[in-house]
Design a protein around this motif. Structure first.
Motif, PDB file in Angstrom:
ATOM      1  N   ALA A  16       0.831  -1.202   0.000  1.00  0.00           N
ATOM      2  CA  ALA A  16       0.000   0.000   0.000  1.00  0.00           C
ATOM      3  C   ALA A  16       0.870   1.258   0.000  1.00  0.00           C
ATOM      4  O   ALA A  16       0.552   2.235  -0.685  1.00  0.00           O
ATOM      5  N   LEU A  17       1.961   1.229   0.738  1.00  0.00           N
ATOM      6  CA  LEU A  17       2.878   2.370   0.782  1.00  0.00           C
ATOM      7  C   LEU A  17       3.491   2.624  -0.592  1.00  0.00           C
ATOM      8  O   LEU A  17       3.566   3.766  -1.047  1.00  0.00           O
ATOM      9  N   ALA A  18       3.891   1.568  -1.278  1.00  0.00           N
ATOM     10  CA  ALA A  18       4.462   1.715  -2.615  1.00  0.00           C
ATOM     11  C   ALA A  18       3.447   2.325  -3.572  1.00  0.00           C
ATOM     12  O   ALA A  18       3.787   3.194  -4.385  1.00  0.00           O
ATOM     13  N   ALA A  19       2.196   1.919  -3.456  1.00  0.00           N
ATOM     14  CA  ALA A  19       1.152   2.474  -4.318  1.00  0.00           C
ATOM     15  C   ALA A  19       0.874   3.936  -3.978  1.00  0.00           C
ATOM     16  O   ALA A  19       0.692   4.765  -4.867  1.00  0.00           O
ATOM     17  N   LYS A  20       0.866   4.259  -2.700  1.00  0.00           N
ATOM     18  CA  LYS A  20       0.607   5.637  -2.284  1.00  0.00           C
ATOM     19  C   LYS A  20       1.719   6.557  -2.774  1.00  0.00           C
ATOM     20  O   LYS A  20       1.471   7.701  -3.139  1.00  0.00           O
ATOM     21  N   LYS A  24       4.038   1.911  -7.521  1.00  0.00           N
ATOM     22  CA  LYS A  24       3.303   0.731  -7.947  1.00  0.00           C
ATOM     23  C   LYS A  24       1.882   1.186  -8.267  1.00  0.00           C
ATOM     24  O   LYS A  24       1.342   2.035  -7.559  1.00  0.00           O
ATOM     25  N   PRO A  25       1.250   0.667  -9.315  1.00  0.00           N
ATOM     26  CA  PRO A  25      -0.118   1.111  -9.628  1.00  0.00           C
ATOM     27  C   PRO A  25      -1.122   0.647  -8.577  1.00  0.00           C
ATOM     28  O   PRO A  25      -1.051  -0.499  -8.108  1.00  0.00           O
ATOM     29  N   LYS A  26      -2.041   1.524  -8.182  1.00  0.00           N
ATOM     30  CA  LYS A  26      -3.059   1.162  -7.192  1.00  0.00           C
ATOM     31  C   LYS A  26      -3.920   0.014  -7.689  1.00  0.00           C
ATOM     32  O   LYS A  26      -4.430  -0.769  -6.899  1.00  0.00           O
ATOM     33  N   SER A  27      -4.062  -0.111  -8.994  1.00  0.00           N
ATOM     34  CA  SER A  27      -4.885  -1.176  -9.556  1.00  0.00           C
ATOM     35  C   SER A  27      -4.290  -2.563  -9.311  1.00  0.00           C
ATOM     36  O   SER A  27      -4.987  -3.568  -9.440  1.00  0.00           O
ATOM     37  N   VAL A  37      -4.465   1.579   1.507  1.00  0.00           N
ATOM     38  CA  VAL A  37      -3.974   2.715   0.721  1.00  0.00           C
ATOM     39  C   VAL A  37      -4.959   3.881   0.786  1.00  0.00           C
ATOM     40  O   VAL A  37      -4.556   5.042   0.754  1.00  0.00           O
ATOM     41  N   GLU A  38      -6.244   3.587   0.921  1.00  0.00           N
ATOM     42  CA  GLU A  38      -7.258   4.640   0.985  1.00  0.00           C
ATOM     43  C   GLU A  38      -7.473   5.167   2.399  1.00  0.00           C
ATOM     44  O   GLU A  38      -7.792   6.332   2.585  1.00  0.00           O
ATOM     45  N   SER A  39      -7.324   4.306   3.403  1.00  0.00           N
ATOM     46  CA  SER A  39      -7.707   4.686   4.761  1.00  0.00           C
ATOM     47  C   SER A  39      -6.555   5.134   5.661  1.00  0.00           C
ATOM     48  O   SER A  39      -6.803   5.650   6.743  1.00  0.00           O
ATOM     49  N   MET A  40      -5.311   4.952   5.222  1.00  0.00           N
ATOM     50  CA  MET A  40      -4.175   5.294   6.077  1.00  0.00           C
ATOM     51  C   MET A  40      -3.275   6.331   5.417  1.00  0.00           C
ATOM     52  O   MET A  40      -3.183   6.388   4.192  1.00  0.00           O
ATOM     53  N   SER A  41      -2.610   7.128   6.247  1.00  0.00           N
ATOM     54  CA  SER A  41      -1.674   8.125   5.725  1.00  0.00           C
ATOM     55  C   SER A  41      -0.359   7.442   5.351  1.00  0.00           C
ATOM     56  O   SER A  41      -0.095   6.299   5.740  1.00  0.00           O
ATOM     57  N   GLU A  42       0.467   8.157   4.608  1.00  0.00           N
ATOM     58  CA  GLU A  42       1.768   7.618   4.218  1.00  0.00           C
ATOM     59  C   GLU A  42       2.615   7.306   5.451  1.00  0.00           C
ATOM     60  O   GLU A  42       3.292   6.287   5.504  1.00  0.00           O
ATOM     61  N   LYS A  43       2.550   8.155   6.463  1.00  0.00           N
ATOM     62  CA  LYS A  43       3.325   7.929   7.690  1.00  0.00           C
ATOM     63  C   LYS A  43       2.845   6.672   8.415  1.00  0.00           C
ATOM     64  O   LYS A  43       3.652   5.862   8.871  1.00  0.00           O
ATOM     65  N   GLU A  44       1.522   6.490   8.507  1.00  0.00           N
ATOM     66  CA  GLU A  44       0.990   5.293   9.164  1.00  0.00           C
ATOM     67  C   GLU A  44       1.423   4.031   8.414  1.00  0.00           C
ATOM     68  O   GLU A  44       1.813   3.038   9.035  1.00  0.00           O
ATOM     69  N   LEU A  45       1.344   4.079   7.096  1.00  0.00           N
ATOM     70  CA  LEU A  45       1.759   2.933   6.293  1.00  0.00           C
ATOM     71  C   LEU A  45       3.251   2.655   6.473  1.00  0.00           C
ATOM     72  O   LEU A  45       3.672   1.507   6.604  1.00  0.00           O
ATOM     73  N   HIS A  46       4.057   3.715   6.490  1.00  0.00           N
ATOM     74  CA  HIS A  46       5.503   3.559   6.681  1.00  0.00           C
ATOM     75  C   HIS A  46       5.799   2.911   8.026  1.00  0.00           C
ATOM     76  O   HIS A  46       6.613   1.986   8.125  1.00  0.00           O
TER      77      HIS A  46
END
Length: 63
Positions: A16-20, A24-27, A37-46
């Motif tokens: 999800a982080l790579a897509a954000k 990487k394509p979100k698809s 990817v939709e519900s979390m921020s980049e920092k949370e994903l990291h």
């Protein structure tokens, strides 16, 4: 700071982080990573993706 509770969750957060970040394509996302990817921020994903995997179970326990 969210921590991954399983190796699968840590890997989904990494995808999800790579897509954000546009690496990487979100698809290409499926399952949990698609929701993350939709519900979390980049920092949370990291933070979740950078959890050390050595002592994590393969899957979350179902308590």
């Amino acid at each position: 700071m969210p921590k991954a509770e399983s190796k699968k969750q840590q890997m989904a957060a990494g995808a999800a982080l790579a897509a954000k970040r546009g690496e990487k394509p979100k698809s290409s996302l499926r399952g949990a990573s698609k929701d993350m990817v939709e519900s979390m921020s980049e920092k949370e994903l990291h933070d979740m993706a950078s959890t050390k995997r050595k002592k994590l179970p393969t899957r979350e326990s179902k308590d």
